[in-house]
Scaffold this motif. Structure first.
Motif, short mmCIF file in Angstrom:
data_model
loop_
_atom_site.label_atom_id
_atom_site.label_comp_id
_atom_site.label_asym_id
_atom_site.label_seq_id
_atom_site.Cartn_x
_atom_site.Cartn_y
_atom_site.Cartn_z
N PHE A 122 0.84 -1.20 0.00
CA PHE A 122 0.00 0.00 0.00
C PHE A 122 0.87 1.25 0.00
O PHE A 122 0.60 2.21 -0.71
N VAL A 123 1.93 1.22 0.80
CA VAL A 123 2.81 2.37 0.91
C VAL A 123 4.23 1.97 0.55
O VAL A 123 4.75 0.96 1.01
N GLY A 124 4.86 2.77 -0.29
CA GLY A 124 6.23 2.52 -0.72
C GLY A 124 6.55 3.37 -1.94
O GLY A 124 5.64 4.00 -2.51
N PRO A 125 7.80 3.44 -2.33
CA PRO A 125 8.18 4.24 -3.50
C PRO A 125 7.40 3.82 -4.74
O PRO A 125 7.28 2.62 -5.02
N ARG A 126 6.87 4.77 -5.47
CA ARG A 126 6.15 4.44 -6.70
C ARG A 126 7.12 3.79 -7.70
O ARG A 126 8.22 4.26 -7.92
N PRO A 127 6.70 2.67 -8.32
CA PRO A 127 7.60 1.97 -9.25
C PRO A 127 7.74 2.71 -10.58
O PRO A 127 6.77 3.25 -11.11
N GLU A 128 8.95 2.72 -11.10
CA GLU A 128 9.25 3.40 -12.36
C GLU A 128 9.42 2.38 -13.48
O GLU A 128 9.61 1.18 -13.25
N VAL A 129 9.38 2.87 -14.72
CA VAL A 129 9.70 2.03 -15.87
C VAL A 129 11.22 1.90 -15.95
O VAL A 129 11.97 2.73 -15.43
N GLU A 130 11.68 0.86 -16.62
CA GLU A 130 13.12 0.59 -16.68
C GLU A 130 13.90 1.75 -17.30
O GLU A 130 15.03 2.03 -16.88
N ARG A 131 13.31 2.44 -18.26
CA ARG A 131 13.98 3.55 -18.94
C ARG A 131 14.52 4.57 -17.94
O ARG A 131 15.63 5.09 -18.11
N TYR A 132 13.75 4.86 -16.90
CA TYR A 132 14.17 5.85 -15.92
C TYR A 132 15.00 5.24 -14.79
O TYR A 132 15.89 5.89 -14.25
N LEU A 145 15.06 -1.36 -2.54
CA LEU A 145 15.26 -2.32 -1.46
C LEU A 145 13.96 -2.67 -0.73
O LEU A 145 13.95 -3.56 0.13
N VAL A 146 12.89 -1.96 -1.05
CA VAL A 146 11.58 -2.26 -0.46
C VAL A 146 10.55 -2.41 -1.57
O VAL A 146 10.78 -1.98 -2.71
N ARG A 147 9.42 -3.02 -1.26
CA ARG A 147 8.36 -3.16 -2.25
C ARG A 147 7.86 -1.78 -2.68
O ARG A 147 7.69 -0.90 -1.84
N PRO A 148 7.62 -1.59 -3.95
CA PRO A 148 7.02 -0.32 -4.39
C PRO A 148 5.59 -0.23 -3.86
O PRO A 148 5.00 -1.25 -3.49
N GLY A 149 5.05 0.98 -3.83
CA GLY A 149 3.73 1.15 -3.25
C GLY A 149 2.74 1.89 -4.14
O GLY A 149 3.11 2.47 -5.16
N ILE A 150 1.49 1.88 -3.71
CA ILE A 150 0.45 2.63 -4.39
C ILE A 150 0.61 4.12 -4.08
O ILE A 150 0.36 4.98 -4.92
N ASP A 152 2.94 7.23 -1.57
CA ASP A 152 4.10 7.60 -0.76
C ASP A 152 4.11 9.13 -0.65
O ASP A 152 3.18 9.80 -1.10
N TYR A 153 5.14 9.68 -0.02
CA TYR A 153 5.24 11.13 0.09
C TYR A 153 5.23 11.81 -1.28
O TYR A 153 4.62 12.86 -1.47
N ALA A 154 5.92 11.20 -2.23
CA ALA A 154 6.02 11.79 -3.56
C ALA A 154 4.67 11.81 -4.28
O ALA A 154 4.35 12.75 -5.01
N SER A 155 3.85 10.79 -4.06
CA SER A 155 2.53 10.74 -4.68
C SER A 155 1.66 11.89 -4.21
O SER A 155 0.86 12.44 -4.97
N ILE A 156 1.83 12.24 -2.93
CA ILE A 156 1.04 13.34 -2.37
C ILE A 156 1.59 14.68 -2.86
O ILE A 156 0.83 15.55 -3.31
#
Length: 213
Positions: A122-132, A145-150, A152-156
């Motif tokens: 639910f919470v974690g860094p938003r996952p990026e595409v490989e290009r980035y 190092l952690v599961r990506p999330g739906i 996070d601080y950046a999403s807000i």
């Protein structure tokens, strides 16, 4: 940008903490899928009946440990696999229904499936595409190092990212040089604070931000 020789490395939480986080994700994702099933059906019908194409948008992202996985969203665009990997608010690929889904974040609900299967939290860094992700420094790669999330601080902080990109002369350059580094710093802030309580606070902040928006 952080010096790759001197930065302080992130120490992932212990197994007990991560097991508790995973249990929280499973229970909440399962309950959410059941409770929100009418909304899922309405959203699926709105997408399917108003534009040609599949109900879900499936895209490869980079997740835990740098491993790729398929992320799910309700489809909001006519040509999901063409053009830039980022989307500005004025992108003519976005359908009328898609604009509503993006504004209300309803397109993200399909990621409950990713959470239930363990690809996301639910919470974690938003996952990026490989290009980035290929552009990440060793310091920045710690977000893997952690599961990506739906959420996070950046999403807000960047809930109106599409509007920012719409005003840029070169949206992708702006994303790579300005937005992405700042989002990763916010991800690192979460990694330093990671805990069940921090997750609950971020979920509540996300709900408040969506309602306010």
């Amino acid at each position: 940008m952080a010096n790759t020789q001197t930065f302080q490395r992130f120490a992932p939480p212990g197994r007990g903490a991560m097991a508790a986080k995973r249990l929280f994700d499973i229970v909440c994702a399962a309950c959410g899928l059941v409770a929100l099933s009418p909304l899922f059906l309405i959203t699926a019908l709105a997408v399917g009946l108003t534009s040609p194409g599949g109900i879900l948008f499936c895209q490869e992202r980079i997740g835990l440990g740098g491993k790729p996985f398929i992320i799910y969203k309700f489809r909001t665009m006519r040509k999901e696999n063409s053009g830039l990997k980022i989307t500005a608010s004025g992108d003519d690929r976005i359908t009328p229904v898609g604009r509503i889904l993006r504004k209300t974040k309803l397109d993200e609900l399909a990621q409950l499936l990713n959470v239930l299967t363990g690809q996301m939290s639910f919470v974690g860094p938003r996952p990026e595409v490989e290009r980035y992700v290929r552009l990440y420094t060793p310091y920045q790669r710690q977000v893997l190092l952690v599961r990506p999330g739906i959420t996070d601080y950046a999403s807000i902080a960047y809930r109106n990212e599409n509007d920012l990109l719409a005003g840029a002369k070169d949206p992708e350059k702006m994303y790579i040089e300005q937005i992405m580094p700042d989002k990763i710093e916010l991800n690192m802030k979460y990694l330093r604070e990671i805990s069940p309580l921090a997750d609950i606070k971020l979920i509540l902040k996300t709900i408040a931000a969506v309602v306010k928006g």
